[in-house]
Design a protein around this motif. Structure first.
Motif, mmCIF file in Angstrom:
data_model
loop_
_atom_site.group_PDB
_atom_site.id
_atom_site.type_symbol
_atom_site.label_atom_id
_atom_site.label_comp_id
_atom_site.label_asym_id
_atom_site.label_seq_id
_atom_site.Cartn_x
_atom_site.Cartn_y
_atom_site.Cartn_z
ATOM 1 N N THR A 86 27.707 43.013 33.674
ATOM 2 C CA THR A 86 27.482 43.932 34.779
ATOM 3 C C THR A 86 28.846 44.290 35.370
ATOM 4 O O THR A 86 29.864 43.675 35.040
ATOM 5 N N GLU A 87 28.888 45.239 36.261
ATOM 6 C CA GLU A 87 30.177 45.651 36.822
ATOM 7 C C GLU A 87 30.817 44.574 37.693
ATOM 8 O O GLU A 87 32.013 44.616 37.962
ATOM 9 N N ASN A 88 30.052 43.585 38.116
ATOM 10 C CA ASN A 88 30.593 42.503 38.946
ATOM 11 C C ASN A 88 30.924 41.242 38.156
ATOM 12 O O ASN A 88 31.349 40.247 38.744
#
Length: 165
Positions: free
Chosen positions: A52-54
């Motif tokens: 995920t982007e995190n």
């Protein structure tokens, strides 16, 4: 001449006082290289990894204690700049020691790949981590340390005591 961080210089004192857990982030994993290596085990989770982007995939270690997956951290700092720590919300979500051995801890003394999830977004300080494919450059990159505020307070206390000497 070797460049040592303040943290490395007081590490012996910190260890003797059992100041941990501290998860050391050493480099951002090269996902293409990793897929070649882990692809030999078709069932390994990394073959179809979609971060995920995190999340980050990172080579990490813990020199002094096992750190189980699910561990939460609320502080990150660079090894040569401890006082400029950042508050974060991070979780060690996954660790894999090699292509056939997935583990539920970052074992003491080993350097597995781990997935770290920064719940409130990736902090800017991650730019200080080198990518696995780059050469070590101590003037450009640093190792990062994830820990808890209470541990950081003990580390900073040890620094202050050292300055008084």
């Amino acid at each position: 001449m070797a460049i040592f961080s303040d943290l490395e210089l007081v590490a012996t004192e910190a260890i003797s006082k059992e100041i941990f857990p501290v998860l050391v982030l050493m480099s951002i994993a090269d996902q293409e290289k990793m897929k070649t290596y882990f692809g030999k085990n078709p069932e390994h989770r990394f073959n179809n990894l979609q971060l995920t982007e995190n999340q980050i995939l990172v080579e990490c270690c813990s020199d002094y204690t096992d750190i189980p997956t699910g561990s939460k951290f609320d502080v990150i700092f660079a090894g040569r700049d401890v006082e400029n720590f950042r508050n974060v919300a991070a979780v060690l979500e996954y660790a894999s020691y090699n292509r056939s051995y997935e583990v539920d801890v970052v074992p003491r003394g080993y350097s597995p790949l781990g997935i770290i999830n920064f719940l409130e977004g990736k902090p800017e300080i991650l730019s200080k981590l080198r990518t696995e494919s780059e050469n070590r450059d101590f003037n450009k990159y640093d190792e990062l340390y994830l820990t808890e505020k209470k541990v950081l307070e003990k580390i900073l206390y040890e620094f202050e005591k050292r300055k008084e000497l």
